[in-house]
Design an enzyme around this catalytic site. Structure first.
Site, PDB file in Angstrom:
ATOM      1  N   LYS A   1       0.805  -1.228   0.000  1.00  0.00           N
ATOM      2  CA  LYS A   1       0.000   0.000   0.000  1.00  0.00           C
ATOM      3  C   LYS A   1       0.840   1.280   0.000  1.00  0.00           C
ATOM      4  O   LYS A   1       0.491   2.252  -0.656  1.00  0.00           O
ATOM      5  CB  LYS A   1      -0.938   0.016   1.209  1.00  0.00           C
ATOM      6  CG  LYS A   1      -2.092  -0.967   1.102  1.00  0.00           C
ATOM      7  CD  LYS A   1      -3.054  -0.767   2.272  1.00  0.00           C
ATOM      8  CE  LYS A   1      -4.218  -1.721   2.220  1.00  0.00           C
ATOM      9  NZ  LYS A   1      -5.245  -1.420   3.225  1.00  0.00           N
TER      10      LYS A   1
ATOM     11  N   ASP B   1     -10.179   3.113   2.069  1.00  0.00           N
ATOM     12  CA  ASP B   1     -10.330   2.525   3.412  1.00  0.00           C
ATOM     13  C   ASP B   1     -11.111   3.452   4.352  1.00  0.00           C
ATOM     14  O   ASP B   1     -11.934   2.994   5.150  1.00  0.00           O
ATOM     15  CB  ASP B   1      -8.959   2.215   4.029  1.00  0.00           C
ATOM     16  CG  ASP B   1      -8.362   0.929   3.475  1.00  0.00           C
ATOM     17  OD1 ASP B   1      -9.117   0.104   2.923  1.00  0.00           O
ATOM     18  OD2 ASP B   1      -7.129   0.755   3.591  1.00  0.00           O
TER      19      ASP B   1
HETATM   20  N1  LIG Z   1     -11.497  -3.776   8.355  1.00  0.00           N
HETATM   21  C1  LIG Z   1     -10.643  -3.410   7.414  1.00  0.00           C
HETATM   22  O1  LIG Z   1     -10.995  -3.193   6.246  1.00  0.00           O
HETATM   23  C2  LIG Z   1      -9.201  -3.205   7.796  1.00  0.00           C
HETATM   24  C3  LIG Z   1      -8.385  -2.327   7.046  1.00  0.00           C
HETATM   25  C4  LIG Z   1      -7.050  -2.142   7.458  1.00  0.00           C
HETATM   26  C5  LIG Z   1      -6.567  -2.859   8.547  1.00  0.00           C
HETATM   27  N2  LIG Z   1      -7.391  -3.721   9.223  1.00  0.00           N
HETATM   28  C6  LIG Z   1      -6.901  -4.469  10.399  1.00  0.00           C
HETATM   29  O2  LIG Z   1      -6.398  -3.531  11.314  1.00  0.00           O
HETATM   30  C7  LIG Z   1      -5.312  -4.089  12.047  1.00  0.00           C
HETATM   31  C8  LIG Z   1      -4.122  -3.147  11.991  1.00  0.00           C
HETATM   32  O3  LIG Z   1      -3.680  -3.087  10.640  1.00  0.00           O
HETATM   33  P1  LIG Z   1      -2.564  -2.028  10.183  1.00  0.00           P
HETATM   34  O4  LIG Z   1      -2.378  -2.239   8.723  1.00  0.00           O
HETATM   35  O5  LIG Z   1      -2.887  -0.684  10.680  1.00  0.00           O
HETATM   36  O6  LIG Z   1      -1.279  -2.600  10.957  1.00  0.00           O
HETATM   37  P2  LIG Z   1       0.090  -1.836  11.276  1.00  0.00           P
HETATM   38  O7  LIG Z   1       0.306  -0.721  10.319  1.00  0.00           O
HETATM   39  O8  LIG Z   1       1.116  -2.920  11.402  1.00  0.00           O
HETATM   40  O9  LIG Z   1      -0.158  -1.190  12.740  1.00  0.00           O
HETATM   41  C9  LIG Z   1      -0.286  -2.015  13.862  1.00  0.00           C
HETATM   42  C10 LIG Z   1      -0.758  -1.185  15.056  1.00  0.00           C
HETATM   43  O10 LIG Z   1      -0.986  -2.100  16.149  1.00  0.00           O
HETATM   44  C11 LIG Z   1      -0.194  -1.686  17.264  1.00  0.00           C
HETATM   45  N3  LIG Z   1       0.245  -2.839  18.043  1.00  0.00           N
HETATM   46  C12 LIG Z   1       0.873  -3.958  17.588  1.00  0.00           C
HETATM   47  N4  LIG Z   1       1.159  -4.777  18.630  1.00  0.00           N
HETATM   48  C13 LIG Z   1       0.719  -4.159  19.755  1.00  0.00           C
HETATM   49  C14 LIG Z   1       0.711  -4.506  21.138  1.00  0.00           C
HETATM   50  N5  LIG Z   1       1.226  -5.678  21.571  1.00  0.00           N
HETATM   51  N6  LIG Z   1       0.155  -3.647  22.017  1.00  0.00           N
HETATM   52  C15 LIG Z   1      -0.381  -2.475  21.590  1.00  0.00           C
HETATM   53  N7  LIG Z   1      -0.411  -2.077  20.298  1.00  0.00           N
HETATM   54  C16 LIG Z   1       0.127  -2.917  19.381  1.00  0.00           C
HETATM   55  C17 LIG Z   1       0.968  -0.957  16.662  1.00  0.00           C
HETATM   56  O11 LIG Z   1       1.562  -0.149  17.664  1.00  0.00           O
HETATM   57  P3  LIG Z   1       3.141   0.239  17.587  1.00  0.00           P
HETATM   58  O12 LIG Z   1       3.201   1.472  16.751  1.00  0.00           O
HETATM   59  O13 LIG Z   1       3.508   0.446  19.001  1.00  0.00           O
HETATM   60  O14 LIG Z   1       3.847  -0.932  16.968  1.00  0.00           O
HETATM   61  C18 LIG Z   1       0.277  -0.164  15.558  1.00  0.00           C
HETATM   62  O15 LIG Z   1      -0.383   0.948  16.070  1.00  0.00           O
HETATM   63  C19 LIG Z   1      -5.042  -5.457  11.431  1.00  0.00           C
HETATM   64  O16 LIG Z   1      -5.661  -6.441  12.231  1.00  0.00           O
HETATM   65  C20 LIG Z   1      -5.729  -5.390  10.076  1.00  0.00           C
HETATM   66  O17 LIG Z   1      -6.199  -6.632   9.640  1.00  0.00           O
HETATM   67  C21 LIG Z   1      -8.699  -3.893   8.875  1.00  0.00           C
END
Ligand SMILES: NC(=O)c1ccc[n+]([C@@H]2O[C@H](COP(=O)([O-])OP(=O)(O)OC[C@H]3O[C@@H](n4cnc5c(N)ncnc54)[C@H](OP(=O)(O)O)[C@@H]3O)[C@@H](O)[C@H]2O)c1
Length: 280
Positions: free
Chosen positions: A71, A108
């Protein structure tokens, strides 16, 4: 829409990609609207993204979606990036223009807001303080969408505080970073809570957040959609909060992509929702 005289093709590029629900969603719409077309999962490694995107036009694709890990990288590859995608810093949809050049966009945030309105038609972003947990790619789309819908105060909490501070600086406006240690107290007086981390997703830990201070009137949403009800949403439901899961965001982001490629805005029908739910 007049029936096109050509076979319609789009797809999703990712690595891995076979987990993607997008082929099921778009192929459902081809069948529902009687259109001859197909939507393919395309397993593309990071180092092959530029060549794969450039191949869309000669292969006759109308465009493609992008998922992990493409992305952000695609922003530097496509010919034009729309202002919203530029602010989010990521593209989830590429549209092939008539001359073969590539437009990048991001649906999104649209999907997120639609999912909330679907569940709560009277919802307003300016109804009160919104707490957002997370500062990754999903959070960026949610934050921009909430700010554009008129949110007046967004309390942004992230485990790594520097990322929340950097986002607040980059986006400005209503976003206020809050320290991770303050997360439980930050729920006081909130009208809405959003989990935009991966916590609560199958295989991950639960989000470490105590809901005691959250008003019972607050709407709680989670962008995670596997499982359908995350531990956060279950806890919120048990204490009487209204909840919205991440499935609506996934389903609704697909609609403007289909419209951009094929000229008609498709619907998220109960049948489509049930079909995708059955895969979770
Ligand atoms: N429904 C939909 O259409 C949709 C769209 C996009 C994403 N999603 C879902 O949203 C989720 C996040 O996706 P993303 O792409 O944003 O991922 P990402 O860019 O990897 O971001 C992950 C986030 O989770 C936090 N995190 C990870 N481990 C953690 C922990 N142990 N304790 C607290 N915070 C933690 C990270 O914090 P740090 O900065 O501290 O690492 C960061 O803020 C995924 O499950 C994805 O499947 C869904």
């Amino acid at each position: 829409m007049a029936k096109p005289d050509r076979f319609l093709i789009a797809g999703v590029m990712g690595w891995p990609v076979l987990h993607s629900r997008s082929p099921k969603i778009h192929n459902y719409w081809f069948a529902r609207y009687g259109l001859a077309g197909t939507y393919l999962p395309l397993a593309i490694r990071a180092d092959g993204l530029a060549a794969a995107l450039r191949a869309l036009a000669p292969l006759g694709f109308a465009g493609c979606n992008l998922t992990i890990p493409h992305k952000e990288a695609a922003v530097a590859i496509v010919d034009r990036v729309d202002p919203l995608a530029r602010r989010i810093g990521a593209i989830n949809c590429v549209v092939v223009a008539p001359d073969g050049t590539l437009d990048g966009r991001n649906d999104d945030g649209f999907g997120y807001v639609e999912s909330i309105l679907e569940a709560q038609p009277e919802w307003r972003a300016d109804a009160g303080p919104i707490v957002v947990v997370g500062a990754g790619g999903g959070a960026r789309a949610v934050l921009v969408a909430l700010a554009d819908r008129g949110a007046r105060e967004i309390r942004l909490i992230n485990r790594t505080p520097g990322r929340a501070q950097a986002l607040a600086k980059e986006f400005g406006g209503p976003i206020r970073p809050i320290a991770w240690d303050e997360r439980h107290a930050a729920l006081a007086g909130a009208a809405m809570l959003v989990n935009a981390t991966n916590q609560g997703m199958a295989g991950e830990l639960d989000l470490d957040l105590a809901l005691d201070r959250l008003p019972a009137t607050a709407l709680v949403s989670d962008i995670v959609y596997i499982p359908r009800e995350t531990p956060l949403l279950a806890a919120a439901r048990r204490r009487g909060n209204r909840t919205v899961n991440g499935l609506g965001m996934l389903l609704n982001q697909a609609r403007p992509a289909f419209a951009a490629w094929f000229g008609m805005m498709p619907e998220v029908t109960p049948e489509l929702r049930a079909m995708i739910e059955a895969t979770i």
